[in-house]
Design an enzyme around this catalytic site. Sequence first.
Site, PDB file in Angstrom:
ATOM      1  N   SER A   1       3.549  -2.176  10.184  1.00 24.91           N
ATOM      2  CA  SER A   1       5.006  -2.265  10.360  1.00 24.91           C
ATOM      3  C   SER A   1       5.567  -3.643  10.030  1.00 24.91           C
ATOM      4  O   SER A   1       6.544  -4.078  10.636  1.00 24.91           O
ATOM      5  CB  SER A   1       5.406  -1.841  11.777  1.00 24.91           C
ATOM      6  OG  SER A   1       5.007  -0.510  12.021  1.00 24.91           O
TER       7      SER A   1
ATOM      8  N   GLU B   1      -6.525   4.787   7.786  1.00 26.29           N
ATOM      9  CA  GLU B   1      -6.267   6.216   7.527  1.00 26.29           C
ATOM     10  C   GLU B   1      -7.491   6.876   6.896  1.00 26.29           C
ATOM     11  O   GLU B   1      -7.766   8.055   7.132  1.00 26.29           O
ATOM     12  CB  GLU B   1      -5.011   6.369   6.646  1.00 26.29           C
ATOM     13  CG  GLU B   1      -3.748   6.104   7.465  1.00 26.29           C
ATOM     14  CD  GLU B   1      -2.600   5.484   6.705  1.00 26.29           C
ATOM     15  OE1 GLU B   1      -2.585   5.536   5.459  1.00 26.29           O
ATOM     16  OE2 GLU B   1      -1.701   4.933   7.369  1.00 26.29           O
TER      17      GLU B   1
ATOM     18  N   ASN C   1       0.878  -1.163   0.000  1.00 27.90           N
ATOM     19  CA  ASN C   1       0.000   0.000   0.000  1.00 27.90           C
ATOM     20  C   ASN C   1       0.918   1.216   0.000  1.00 27.90           C
ATOM     21  O   ASN C   1       1.520   1.539   1.016  1.00 27.90           O
ATOM     22  CB  ASN C   1      -0.889  -0.018   1.254  1.00 27.90           C
ATOM     23  CG  ASN C   1      -1.701   1.257   1.398  1.00 27.90           C
ATOM     24  OD1 ASN C   1      -1.746   2.079   0.475  1.00 27.90           O
ATOM     25  ND2 ASN C   1      -2.339   1.438   2.534  1.00 27.90           N
TER      26      ASN C   1
ATOM     27  N   LYS D   1       0.174   4.267  -0.233  1.00 28.03           N
ATOM     28  CA  LYS D   1      -0.409   5.461   0.391  1.00 28.03           C
ATOM     29  C   LYS D   1      -0.165   6.682  -0.523  1.00 28.03           C
ATOM     30  O   LYS D   1      -0.230   6.536  -1.733  1.00 28.03           O
ATOM     31  CB  LYS D   1       0.145   5.636   1.804  1.00 28.03           C
ATOM     32  CG  LYS D   1       0.005   4.334   2.623  1.00 28.03           C
ATOM     33  CD  LYS D   1       0.243   4.476   4.077  1.00 28.03           C
ATOM     34  CE  LYS D   1       0.021   3.139   4.766  1.00 28.03           C
ATOM     35  NZ  LYS D   1       0.202   3.200   6.197  1.00 28.03           N
TER      36      LYS D   1
ATOM     37  N   HIS E   1      -9.321   1.367   4.757  1.00 27.88           N
ATOM     38  CA  HIS E   1      -8.045   1.536   5.459  1.00 27.88           C
ATOM     39  C   HIS E   1      -8.242   2.469   6.655  1.00 27.88           C
ATOM     40  O   HIS E   1      -9.011   3.423   6.579  1.00 27.88           O
ATOM     41  CB  HIS E   1      -6.984   2.100   4.503  1.00 27.88           C
ATOM     42  CG  HIS E   1      -5.619   2.017   5.103  1.00 27.88           C
ATOM     43  ND1 HIS E   1      -5.155   2.954   5.991  1.00 27.88           N
ATOM     44  CD2 HIS E   1      -4.638   1.076   5.000  1.00 27.88           C
ATOM     45  CE1 HIS E   1      -3.937   2.595   6.389  1.00 27.88           C
ATOM     46  NE2 HIS E   1      -3.603   1.458   5.806  1.00 27.88           N
TER      47      HIS E   1
ATOM     48  N   GLU F   1      -5.289  -4.876  10.414  1.00 27.18           N
ATOM     49  CA  GLU F   1      -4.261  -3.877  10.658  1.00 27.18           C
ATOM     50  C   GLU F   1      -4.538  -3.145  11.972  1.00 27.18           C
ATOM     51  O   GLU F   1      -5.356  -2.210  12.000  1.00 27.18           O
ATOM     52  CB  GLU F   1      -4.230  -2.857   9.511  1.00 27.18           C
ATOM     53  CG  GLU F   1      -3.940  -3.463   8.160  1.00 27.18           C
ATOM     54  CD  GLU F   1      -3.300  -2.450   7.216  1.00 27.18           C
ATOM     55  OE1 GLU F   1      -2.208  -2.741   6.720  1.00 27.18           O
ATOM     56  OE2 GLU F   1      -3.888  -1.377   6.985  1.00 27.18           O
TER      57      GLU F   1
ATOM     58  N   GLY G   1       2.745   2.325  10.713  1.00 21.51           N
ATOM     59  CA  GLY G   1       3.697   3.424  10.547  1.00 21.51           C
ATOM     60  C   GLY G   1       4.401   3.817  11.838  1.00 21.51           C
ATOM     61  O   GLY G   1       5.059   4.847  11.905  1.00 21.51           O
TER      62      GLY G   1
HETATM   63  P1  13P Z   1       3.211   0.328   7.558  1.00 22.81           P
HETATM   64  O1  13P Z   1       3.699  -0.971   6.982  1.00 22.81           O
HETATM   65  O2  13P Z   1       3.956   1.522   7.051  1.00 22.81           O
HETATM   66  O3  13P Z   1       3.100   0.274   9.060  1.00 22.81           O
HETATM   67  O4  13P Z   1       1.726   0.517   7.022  1.00 22.81           O
HETATM   68  C1  13P Z   1       0.826  -0.532   7.127  1.00 22.81           C
HETATM   69  C2  13P Z   1      -0.391  -0.190   6.381  1.00 22.81           C
HETATM   70  O5  13P Z   1      -1.135   0.714   6.750  1.00 22.81           O
HETATM   71  C3  13P Z   1      -0.685  -0.919   5.152  1.00 22.81           C
HETATM   72  O6  13P Z   1      -1.953  -0.649   4.694  1.00 22.81           O
END
Ligand code: 13P
Length: 255
Positions: free
Chosen positions: A216, A100, A13, A15, A98, A170, A176
Amino acid sequence: MDKSLRKPVIAGNWKMNNTPEQTKALIEQMKPLVAGADCEVILCTPYIDLYAAMEAAEGSNIKIGAENCHWAEKGAFTGEVSAQMLKAAGVPYVIIGHSERRQYFGETDETVRDRVRAALNAGIKVILCVGEVLGERELGITDEIVRKQTKVALSGVSEAELANIIIAYEPVWAIGTGLTATPEQANEVCSVIRSLIAELYSKDASDHFVIQYGGSMNDGNAAELLAQYDVDGGLIGGASLVAEKFAKIVEAASK
Ligand code: 13P
């Protein structure tokens, strides 16, 4: 209980990262590194990069996805992109729900459900994200939260349609942050999701259902997480922006 009923899926992803030019360069770098993968490999990119990504990935084992889609087919929704548009552009996958999007853009379990419906109607495969925030974990309500998110998102989804859905667990506190769920924590919640699939559909559906862990995940911790019985892959943020790191995760999933 046979984990081999499920083919692992490693999805990146990106982002809000990479221009079309950077997209091409990164996929060119990744292609030879993941060519021998014994798992599904997907990269989800910003809308603006989708054409560049599909062009760069053509003829390889990398599939491309978007990071969201709207629930309506078309209309007055400034700034949004419909599942129909993604389908017409030739995009096979989409991430929906997601954290976010839920945190910063006001998405609810209900809008997530409607977006899932729209993607399935358009013939696009869905990576549906669920997961608790830290406060919910501390209150001991992780299972309830994840069950509710999953139940609402899947309401109206038939057992036949489940084949076009992957769930990514997640935990929001692990995204992150460099904090990863332990393999046991990841497996525990993925197993709660699998049991819910059995409850809502059938044992057979749950045995074949792909559930990823995200938060992560990186080249150092992937093998241990992916070895868990109920963890069938990963949804990778930061580490999917670096070809070598992403390729190592794909390698770990191919064993
Ligand atoms: P990270 O791997 O950067 O923690 O992000 C995970 C994520 O949100 C994947 O959708």
